[in-house]
Design a protein around this motif. Structure first.
Motif, PDB file in Angstrom:
ATOM      1  N   LEU A  21      26.627   9.042  -0.545  1.00  0.00           N
ATOM      2  CA  LEU A  21      27.248   7.781  -0.157  1.00  0.00           C
ATOM      3  C   LEU A  21      27.096   6.815  -1.325  1.00  0.00           C
ATOM      4  CD1 LEU A  21      25.656   7.464   3.418  1.00  0.00           C
ATOM      5  CD2 LEU A  21      27.659   8.805   2.705  1.00  0.00           C
ATOM      6  N   VAL A  22      28.176   6.140  -1.667  1.00  0.00           N
ATOM      7  CA  VAL A  22      28.142   5.177  -2.769  1.00  0.00           C
ATOM      8  C   VAL A  22      28.792   3.875  -2.325  1.00  0.00           C
ATOM      9  CG1 VAL A  22      28.081   6.904  -4.611  1.00  0.00           C
ATOM     10  CG2 VAL A  22      30.284   6.074  -3.758  1.00  0.00           C
ATOM     11  N   ARG A  23      28.332   2.767  -2.915  1.00  0.00           N
ATOM     12  CA  ARG A  23      28.862   1.454  -2.533  1.00  0.00           C
ATOM     13  C   ARG A  23      30.153   1.124  -3.275  1.00  0.00           C
ATOM     14  NH1 ARG A  23      24.560  -2.950  -2.857  1.00  0.00           N
ATOM     15  NH2 ARG A  23      24.685  -2.344  -5.023  1.00  0.00           N
ATOM     16  N   THR A  24      30.221   1.491  -4.559  1.00  0.00           N
ATOM     17  CA  THR A  24      31.369   1.087  -5.361  1.00  0.00           C
ATOM     18  C   THR A  24      32.420   2.201  -5.426  1.00  0.00           C
ATOM     19  OG1 THR A  24      30.371   1.917  -7.394  1.00  0.00           O
ATOM     20  CG2 THR A  24      29.928  -0.382  -6.812  1.00  0.00           C
ATOM     21  N   ALA A  25      33.637   1.793  -5.787  1.00  0.00           N
ATOM     22  CA  ALA A  25      34.748   2.745  -5.859  1.00  0.00           C
ATOM     23  C   ALA A  25      34.606   3.690  -7.040  1.00  0.00           C
ATOM     24  CB  ALA A  25      36.068   1.991  -5.948  1.00  0.00           C
ATOM     25  N   ARG A  26      33.972   3.223  -8.108  1.00  0.00           N
ATOM     26  CA  ARG A  26      33.817   4.052  -9.304  1.00  0.00           C
ATOM     27  C   ARG A  26      32.351   4.152  -9.711  1.00  0.00           C
ATOM     28  NH1 ARG A  26      38.702   1.884 -13.121  1.00  0.00           N
ATOM     29  NH2 ARG A  26      40.407   2.555 -11.781  1.00  0.00           N
ATOM     30  N   PRO A  27      31.565   4.933  -8.996  1.00  0.00           N
ATOM     31  CA  PRO A  27      30.148   5.082  -9.354  1.00  0.00           C
ATOM     32  C   PRO A  27      30.031   5.789 -10.704  1.00  0.00           C
ATOM     33  CG  PRO A  27      30.766   6.697  -7.705  1.00  0.00           C
ATOM     34  CD  PRO A  27      31.941   5.781  -7.869  1.00  0.00           C
ATOM     35  N   ASP A  28      29.039   5.389 -11.503  1.00  0.00           N
ATOM     36  CA  ASP A  28      28.918   6.005 -12.825  1.00  0.00           C
ATOM     37  C   ASP A  28      28.253   7.382 -12.732  1.00  0.00           C
ATOM     38  OD1 ASP A  28      26.043   5.824 -13.180  1.00  0.00           O
ATOM     39  OD2 ASP A  28      26.320   3.692 -13.568  1.00  0.00           O
ATOM     40  N   ALA A  29      28.403   8.134 -13.815  1.00  0.00           N
ATOM     41  CA  ALA A  29      27.948   9.529 -13.842  1.00  0.00           C
ATOM     42  C   ALA A  29      26.444   9.646 -13.660  1.00  0.00           C
ATOM     43  CB  ALA A  29      28.373  10.177 -15.153  1.00  0.00           C
ATOM     44  N   VAL A  30      25.693   8.679 -14.179  1.00  0.00           N
ATOM     45  CA  VAL A  30      24.235   8.745 -14.067  1.00  0.00           C
ATOM     46  C   VAL A  30      23.812   8.567 -12.606  1.00  0.00           C
ATOM     47  CG1 VAL A  30      22.075   7.604 -14.728  1.00  0.00           C
ATOM     48  CG2 VAL A  30      23.837   8.044 -16.459  1.00  0.00           C
ATOM     49  N   LEU A  31      24.445   7.623 -11.922  1.00  0.00           N
ATOM     50  CA  LEU A  31      24.132   7.426 -10.497  1.00  0.00           C
ATOM     51  C   LEU A  31      24.450   8.698  -9.706  1.00  0.00           C
ATOM     52  CD1 LEU A  31      23.428   5.735  -7.952  1.00  0.00           C
ATOM     53  CD2 LEU A  31      25.836   5.060  -7.894  1.00  0.00           C
ATOM     54  N   LEU A  32      25.611   9.265  -9.951  1.00  0.00           N
ATOM     55  CA  LEU A  32      25.990  10.484  -9.217  1.00  0.00           C
ATOM     56  C   LEU A  32      25.031  11.631  -9.533  1.00  0.00           C
ATOM     57  CD1 LEU A  32      29.877  10.412  -9.445  1.00  0.00           C
ATOM     58  CD2 LEU A  32      28.434   9.862  -7.472  1.00  0.00           C
ATOM     59  N   HIS A  33      24.592  11.702 -10.783  1.00  0.00           N
ATOM     60  CA  HIS A  33      23.654  12.768 -11.130  1.00  0.00           C
ATOM     61  C   HIS A  33      22.301  12.545 -10.465  1.00  0.00           C
ATOM     62  CE1 HIS A  33      21.009  15.196 -13.838  1.00  0.00           C
ATOM     63  NE2 HIS A  33      21.859  16.073 -13.383  1.00  0.00           N
ATOM     64  N   HIS A  34      21.855  11.312 -10.424  1.00  0.00           N
ATOM     65  CA  HIS A  34      20.608  10.974  -9.723  1.00  0.00           C
ATOM     66  C   HIS A  34      20.691  11.461  -8.269  1.00  0.00           C
ATOM     67  CE1 HIS A  34      17.118   8.182  -8.956  1.00  0.00           C
ATOM     68  NE2 HIS A  34      17.596   8.283  -7.724  1.00  0.00           N
ATOM     69  N   PHE A  82      14.778   9.938 -11.528  1.00  0.00           N
ATOM     70  CA  PHE A  82      14.892   8.952 -12.611  1.00  0.00           C
ATOM     71  C   PHE A  82      14.591   9.588 -13.964  1.00  0.00           C
ATOM     72  CE2 PHE A  82      14.535   5.683  -9.229  1.00  0.00           C
ATOM     73  CZ  PHE A  82      15.647   4.936  -9.580  1.00  0.00           C
ATOM     74  N   ALA A  83      13.643  10.534 -14.000  1.00  0.00           N
ATOM     75  CA  ALA A  83      13.293  11.170 -15.268  1.00  0.00           C
ATOM     76  C   ALA A  83      14.443  11.991 -15.836  1.00  0.00           C
ATOM     77  CB  ALA A  83      12.056  12.048 -15.089  1.00  0.00           C
ATOM     78  N   HIS A  84      15.300  12.518 -14.965  1.00  0.00           N
ATOM     79  CA  HIS A  84      16.338  13.447 -15.418  1.00  0.00           C
ATOM     80  C   HIS A  84      17.755  12.973 -15.124  1.00  0.00           C
ATOM     81  CE1 HIS A  84      13.343  16.438 -16.472  1.00  0.00           C
ATOM     82  NE2 HIS A  84      12.727  16.128 -15.343  1.00  0.00           N
ATOM     83  N   GLU A  85      17.923  11.768 -14.626  1.00  0.00           N
ATOM     84  CA  GLU A  85      19.273  11.336 -14.246  1.00  0.00           C
ATOM     85  C   GLU A  85      20.228  11.279 -15.433  1.00  0.00           C
ATOM     86  OE1 GLU A  85      18.720   7.530 -12.388  1.00  0.00           O
ATOM     87  OE2 GLU A  85      18.502   6.485 -14.311  1.00  0.00           O
ATOM     88  N   GLY A  86      19.706  11.064 -16.638  1.00  0.00           N
ATOM     89  CA  GLY A  86      20.552  10.990 -17.822  1.00  0.00           C
ATOM     90  C   GLY A  86      20.897  12.350 -18.426  1.00  0.00           C
ATOM     91  N   ASP A  87      20.225  13.389 -17.987  1.00  0.00           N
ATOM     92  CA  ASP A  87      20.496  14.745 -18.462  1.00  0.00           C
ATOM     93  C   ASP A  87      21.423  15.400 -17.445  1.00  0.00           C
ATOM     94  OD1 ASP A  87      20.541  17.397 -19.178  1.00  0.00           O
ATOM     95  OD2 ASP A  87      18.391  17.725 -18.892  1.00  0.00           O
ATOM     96  N   LEU A  88      22.725  15.303 -17.700  1.00  0.00           N
ATOM     97  CA  LEU A  88      23.708  15.679 -16.681  1.00  0.00           C
ATOM     98  C   LEU A  88      23.750  17.175 -16.366  1.00  0.00           C
ATOM     99  CD1 LEU A  88      26.621  13.239 -17.559  1.00  0.00           C
ATOM    100  CD2 LEU A  88      24.668  12.895 -16.036  1.00  0.00           C
ATOM    101  N   SER A  89      23.031  17.981 -17.137  1.00  0.00           N
ATOM    102  CA  SER A  89      23.002  19.414 -16.822  1.00  0.00           C
ATOM    103  C   SER A  89      21.670  19.819 -16.179  1.00  0.00           C
ATOM    104  CB  SER A  89      23.258  20.242 -18.083  1.00  0.00           C
ATOM    105  OG  SER A  89      22.243  19.997 -19.030  1.00  0.00           O
TER     106      SER A  89
END
Ligand code: ZN
Length: 103
Positions: A21-34, A82-89
């Protein structure tokens, strides 16, 4: 991962397997990965046990830190995410129960 927009959500994102579930129409990739990392945690534990553990750990950490934000950030599930949210793989190579390293 099935992403659903919930404009009245009180947080930026929330994982509720198999949905994010996301609040905004265009959630960023880091949030989605988290949130994807949280979906993995829920898949291996089960959604209800995940949230029971999450709340218990939050309560214990809240007593320790005496701060909502510090308690939230130090829940093992959040530490891992949080430790890995920026590592999309990360979610592809993550070992099962990877959050245990963050207890
Ligand atoms: Zn999180």
């Amino acid at each position: 991962m099935i992403v659903i927009r919930v404009p009245f959500l009180w947080v930026d994102g929330m994982a509720l397997f198999p949905f994010v579930l996301v609040r905004t129409a265009r959630p960023d990739a880091v949030l989605l990965h988290h949130e994807r990392i949280h979906l993995r945690q829920q898949l291996e534990m089960g959604v209800l046990p995940f949230y029971i553990w999450y709340l218990i750990e939050y309560g214990l950490r809240r007593l320790h830190y005496r701060s909502h934000y510090e308690a939230y950030r130090n829940i093992s599930f959040e530490r891992e995410a949080f430790a890995h949210e920026g590592d999309l793989s990360y979610w592809k190579t993550r070992k099962w129960y990877g959050f245990r390293r963050y207890l």
